[in-house]
Structures are given as C-alpha cells and as structure tokens.
Design an enzyme around this catalytic site. Structure first.
Site, short mmCIF file in Angstrom:
data_model
loop_
_atom_site.label_atom_id
_atom_site.label_comp_id
_atom_site.label_asym_id
_atom_site.label_seq_id
_atom_site.Cartn_x
_atom_site.Cartn_y
_atom_site.Cartn_z
CB SER A 1 -0.97 0.02 1.19
OG SER A 1 -0.28 0.20 2.40
CE LYS B 1 -2.83 2.12 4.25
NZ LYS B 1 -2.10 0.93 4.66
#
Length: 145
Positions: A66, A103
């Site tokens: 990701s 993230k």
C-alpha cells in the site's frame, strides 16, 4: 523483542557497545572511479546516524504494497520514533481497529485520513467509530538490494 501483526513485524533495537562498521569517507563513484583518489576510514554507527531517541525508537518490517509509491516496499525495515509529533503529510505507523498499518497522514478540515501511496488502495477516513492511535512516525527506511 519481536511482535508481529498482520501488516508489520516490530523489533526493538538492541543495545550494543559496537564501534560500528568502517566508513570509507571518499564518496563512492557511480561512474568511473579514480584510482588515485585517497580515502579515509572511520567507524560509522547506524544507531548514531538513524536513531535520535533510542528509548522511543522501534523497527518494523513492512508487509504489503500500500505504500510502494512512497518507497516503502514489502519486507523493508522501518525506523519508527514514537516521540515525534504527528503532522500532516508525515508517514505514520497507526493502530486502527485492532491492527497496525503504515500510511501517510492527511489532516484536513473535515478530519484525519490515512492515505496509501498506491492507487490500488483507498484512503481511510478516521471516524469516532474507529479505535485509532498514531503509534509513531517513520523516520527512515532500510532496504535490501
């Protein structure tokens, strides 16, 4: 100490009295090397170079794709400092609904988002329904070549 979750494997830095590896402080040419250039050797400790607050620093291995556009690939080793303040656009290790994830933080007027760096993943808007903690800020990444 090692602790695993689905997305990250955490490792605590070991305390060492090592002098570190030898650093060749001449610059390594990616072109044609000069055989006449002298070089100096000194000791280099990655702990001293990469870790500012040893008591609040941890390592974790990335699992997944990701964050590949931010240069964080599967199995890379992250250096995470828990003493740093979270800020917009920083890459953070977060505890979200029972799992750790890494993230980019996106702080906007309408709230906090966890922004992946891969178009195959969608941003995550943090709501009051989430169990959410910003666990630490990524300061460095170590890659194998």
């Amino acid at each position: 100490m090692t602790k695993s979750t689905q997305d990250l494997t955490f490792l605590t830095p070991k305390k060492t009295n090592s002098l570190g590896a030898i650093l060749v402080d001449a610059g390594i040419s990616a072109g044609f090397p000069s055989p006449a250039e002298d070089f100096k050797q000194q000791r280099l400790s990655l702990d001293e170079e990469l870790i500012k607050n040893k008591e609040a620093t941890f390592f974790a291995r990335v699992s997944g794709q990701s964050m590949i556009n931010a240069g964080l690939n599967d199995n890379d080793l992250l250096i995470i400092d828990r003493s740093l303040e979270p800020e917009h656009n920083k890459i953070a290790v977060c505890f979200l609904d029972g799992e750790f994830t890494v993230k980019r933080l996106r702080v906007e007027k309408d709230g906090i988002w966890l922004q992946p760096e891969n178009d195959n993943y969608k941003p995550i808007k943090i709501t009051q329904d989430n169990q959410f903690v910003i666990w630490g800020i990524v300061t460095n990444v170590i890659k194998k070549v």
